[in-house]
Write a protein that holds these residues in place. Structure first.
Motif, PDB file in Angstrom:
ATOM      1  N   GLN A   1      39.098  38.575  39.940  1.00 26.55           N
ATOM      2  CA  GLN A   1      40.589  38.508  39.815  1.00 26.55           C
ATOM      3  C   GLN A   1      41.114  39.572  38.499  1.00 26.55           C
ATOM      4  N   GLU A   2      39.926  40.199  37.765  1.00 27.47           N
ATOM      5  CA  GLU A   2      40.455  41.035  36.789  1.00 27.47           C
ATOM      6  C   GLU A   2      40.380  42.428  36.885  1.00 27.47           C
ATOM      7  N   THR A   3      39.716  42.631  38.134  1.00 26.54           N
ATOM      8  CA  THR A   3      39.553  43.892  38.774  1.00 26.54           C
ATOM      9  C   THR A   3      40.704  44.464  39.632  1.00 26.54           C
ATOM     10  N   GLN A   4      41.157  45.618  39.038  1.00 27.30           N
ATOM     11  CA  GLN A   4      42.207  46.310  39.975  1.00 27.30           C
ATOM     12  C   GLN A   4      41.600  47.291  40.668  1.00 27.30           C
TER      13      GLN A   4
END
Lengths: 113, 115
Positions: free
Chosen positions: B101-104
């Motif tokens: 969820q923190e990776t774009q």
């Protein structure tokens, strides 16, 4: 208004050397600090990331050093290789949610053989 | 999985013309973002969306509009292009939960030249 300041703008390193890129921030509410790597003609891709409760994170030849009191963090690339030649962006995530990132201006790294 | 795709790859516009950039992702991500990348400026957030039918302004929203009618698509519109909008535009997406969820995840970019 640049909330994440990155330096240097460009960096030339010999193969096998250490590449160091620095970033500084002001907002103490930032809670996540990723580094993105971008090759020419491509989109950025996550390289490595750290949270402010950790002082160092290492993944292979890539290490993030984090100094919470100084509000600074840096990327170290050990044994730099020509394939590491790319643009590197540091970023910080704000407290507003939705994983919004504020990026530094970028550092263009060239590793010469 | 194709990941994040962007259409078109390159476009030349005349001042005052309009166009729409399309971003599509097949990862079922809730959050999507539009950035512009300019030399020495890094990536700056234009607009973002946290779900189908919702959009919000980012750091540099003026001159742009967005829509997210379907979860997988995020459109960026320029109603009246200006030379200052010459840039490379990147779309990104993120899941709202889970291990990634923190990776774009970024698309390959659209290079826009406004004459």
């Amino acid at each position: 208004q640049q909330q994440v300041k990155q330096s240097p703008q460009s960096l030339i390193v010999q193969k096998g050397g250490i590449s160091i890129i620095n970033c500084a921030y002001e907002n103490t509410a930032f809670d996540y600090f990723p580094w993105y790597q971008q090759f020419p003609g491509k989109g950025p891709a996550l390289l490595i990331a750290i949270r402010p409760d950790v002082s160092e994170k290492k993944e292979g030849r890539f290490t993030i050093s984090f100094n919470k009191s100084a509000k600074q963090f840096s990327l170290h690339i050990m044994d730099s290789q020509p394939g590491d030649s790319a643009t590197y962006f540091c970023a910080a995530r704000g407290a507003g949610g939705y994983n919004k990132l504020i990026f530094g201006a970028g550092t263009r790294l060239a590793v010469h053989p | 999985n194709a990941g994040v795709t962007q259409t078109p790859k390159f476009r030349v516009l005349k001042t005052g013309q309009s166009m729409t950039l399309l971003c599509a992702q097949d990862m079922n991500h809730e959050y999507m973002y539009w950035y512009r990348q300019d030399p020495g400026m890094g990536l700056r957030l234009i607009h973002y969306s946290v779900g189908e039918g919702t959009t919000a302004k980012g750091e540099v929203p003026d001159g742009y509009n967005v829509s997210r009618l379907k979860k997988q698509n995020f459109l960026l519109g320029l109603e009246s292009a200006a030379p200052s909008q010459t840039s490379v535009y990147f779309c990104a997406s993120t899941p709202s939960r889970g291990g990634a969820q923190e990776t774009q995840y970024f698309g390959p970019g659209t290079r826009l030249l406004v004459l």
